[in-house]
Enzyme design. Structure first.
Site, PDB file in Angstrom:
ATOM      1  N   ASP A  60       0.866  -1.176   0.000  1.00 35.80           N
ATOM      2  CA  ASP A  60       0.000   0.000   0.000  1.00 35.80           C
ATOM      3  C   ASP A  60       0.905   1.229   0.000  1.00 35.80           C
ATOM      4  OD1 ASP A  60      -1.721   2.108   0.566  1.00 35.80           O
ATOM      5  OD2 ASP A  60      -2.865   1.012   2.075  1.00 35.80           O
ATOM      6  N   TYR A 159     -10.338  14.078  -6.959  1.00 41.50           N
ATOM      7  CA  TYR A 159      -9.237  13.549  -7.770  1.00 41.50           C
ATOM      8  C   TYR A 159      -8.420  14.688  -8.370  1.00 41.50           C
ATOM      9  CZ  TYR A 159      -6.871  11.552 -11.843  1.00 41.50           C
ATOM     10  OH  TYR A 159      -5.928  11.205 -12.778  1.00 41.50           O
TER      11      TYR A 159
END
Length: 253
Positions: A60, A159
């Site tokens: 991750d 985003y």
């Protein structure tokens, strides 16, 4: 350093744009580290396809310890440090114009998720590799951005804002790391046709892009991957702190 001599870490490389970038570097003879989070089977299949110069490693990007472990494993596997980073990982986002939250619905957590994926993820990979790059006197860092903060065809608020912040991060890193022979640049594509994240993008949106773009078509992942090769190659040795828009001319910066 020639591309064939580089060891390249691509985050979020199991599918979509990341897979195209990994394939492009492998074709040039580079060692390729395919980072993935959930898509184990796709990552391993890609590594198998690319051959002995590729390895798939789970991590991750938001977890510093996991990234440090990834870098150590890759270094041990290839017996050489990582020279090149492509920060491509996309965390919990799809380009769905129908499901996108509007200004009335957005929550701070939506933004924070993208900041952690874009900024924290890039910070972790850079810090994990920085010591070796400094010792080598060479490093290439390519951050994947978007042209949407210059031309928001759809208001993908969280985003787009995360990627806009990534540009500031890119230029600050370029300023500081240049003294060590490390370049830091960003590539900003438009909505690409097609990746897993853009598979939910409506044809209406793609048609808007196509009709307003000078090249009259939507950019592909492979075309963006070519720009990553350029920034990592000897031809870009004097280029740093730049944001190259690769979108067929939709945004002329």
């Amino acid at each position: 350093m020639k591309l064939s001599k580089q060891t390249v870490l691509i985050t979020g490389a199991s599918r979509g744009l990341g897979s195209a970038i990994a394939t492009a570097f492998a074709k040039e003879g580079a060692n390729v580290v395919i980072n993935y989070f959930n898509s184990k089977e796709k990552a391993q299949n890609l590594a198998k396809t690319l051959g002995n110069h590729a390895i798939a490693i789970q991590a991750d990007v938001r977890d510093k310890e996991q990234i440090n472990a990834l870098v150590a494993e890759a270094k041990n596997h290839f017996n050489t440090p990582i020279t090149t980073i492509v920060n491509n990982a996309l965390i919990d986002f799809r380009f769905n114009p129908v499901a996108q939250k509007n200004a009335f619905e957005l929550e701070w957590d939506n933004f924070n998720t993208q900041f952690e994926g874009s900024i924290k993820g890039a910070l972790n990979t850079i810090q994990a590799c920085l010591g070796d790059m400094k010792d080598l006197g060479f490093g290439r860092i390519v951050n994947i951005g978007t042209n949407l903060f210059q031309n928001p065809v759809v208001a993908y608020h969280e985003y787009t804002t995360g990627k806009a912040a990534l540009l500031g991060f890119t230029r600050n890193m370029a300023k500081e790391l240049g003294q060590y022979g490390i370049t830091v640049n960003m590539i900003s594509g438009g909505l690409l046709k097609q990746t897993d994240a853009s598979s939910v993008t409506t044809e209406e949106v793609f048609n808007i892009i196509k009709s307003t773009t000078p090249l009259q078509r939507v950019t592909t992942p492979e075309e963006l991957a070519d720009a990553a090769l350029f920034f990592s190659s000897p031809w870009a040795r004097a280029v740093t702190g730049q944001n190259l828009v690769v979108d067929g001319g939709l945004v002329m910066d």
